[in-house]
Enzyme design. Structure first.
Site, PDB file in Angstrom:
ATOM      1  N   CYS A  11       0.875  -1.161   0.000  1.00 54.31           N
ATOM      2  CA  CYS A  11       0.000   0.000   0.000  1.00 54.31           C
ATOM      3  C   CYS A  11       0.917   1.217   0.000  1.00 54.31           C
ATOM      4  O   CYS A  11       2.008   1.160   0.566  1.00 54.31           O
ATOM      5  CB  CYS A  11      -0.900  -0.024   1.232  1.00 54.31           C
ATOM      6  N   CYS A  85      -5.177   0.920  -3.275  1.00 57.23           N
ATOM      7  CA  CYS A  85      -4.644   2.257  -3.042  1.00 57.23           C
ATOM      8  C   CYS A  85      -3.962   2.838  -4.276  1.00 57.23           C
ATOM      9  O   CYS A  85      -3.385   3.912  -4.210  1.00 57.23           O
ATOM     10  CB  CYS A  85      -3.654   2.210  -1.880  1.00 57.23           C
ATOM     11  N   CYS A  89       3.040  -3.075  -8.063  1.00 60.21           N
ATOM     12  CA  CYS A  89       4.239  -3.866  -7.813  1.00 60.21           C
ATOM     13  C   CYS A  89       4.893  -4.184  -9.143  1.00 60.21           C
ATOM     14  O   CYS A  89       4.204  -4.343 -10.154  1.00 60.21           O
ATOM     15  CB  CYS A  89       3.867  -5.189  -7.130  1.00 60.21           C
TER      16      CYS A  89
END
Length: 137
Positions: A11, A85, A89
């Site tokens: 996040c 959020c 990645c």
């Protein structure tokens, strides 16, 4: 997945949702799962309302600190979960990527964080049943 699956919760600030998710997974799965959490722009401290909400269920995250999301953390994880959020990645073949769309607890009091905490627990329980079910018998 290896004998012991590994999960990364990511996040942006690594101060609320991802910290609660990591704590739930550690608490509920014990040593059956390797747990990481991180964020692309880590905050200065874990959200106090998240700390209080987790303390209410007997889980102490007061000593946790937000950590920076690294390529290695993603590479070393079997499952990478973002918390709705907008954080992303790095993508590696063979990894599983999930996005849990969860309300942001930032700036909210403990009463508003409780339902987020409880939804995270339910999602973590489903994840454990899938990747690291308890041994029968």
């Amino acid at each position: 997945m290896a004998d012991k699956p590994s999960v990364l919760f990511a996040c942006v600030h690594n101060a609320g949702r991802s910290q609660m998710a990591a704590a739930w997974l550690t608490h509920l799965a014990g040593d059956r799962v390797e747990v990481r959490s991180a964020g692309s722009t880590p905050g200065s401290a874990v959200n106090p309302a998240a700390v209080l909400a987790m303390a209410e269920v007997g889980i102490d995250i007061s000593a946790e600190t937000p950590k920076i999301l690294t390529v290695d953390a993603v590479r070393e994880s079997d499952v990478c979960i973002t918390m709705g959020c907008g954080d992303t990645c790095p993508v590696f073949p063979g990894k599983r990527y999930l996005d849990w769309d969860l309300e942001d607890p930032a700036g909210q009091g403990v009463a508003a964080v409780r339902p987020i905490r409880d939804e995270i627990r339910a999602r973590v329980e489903a994840l454990i049943a899938e990747i690291a079910p308890a041994a029968a018998g």
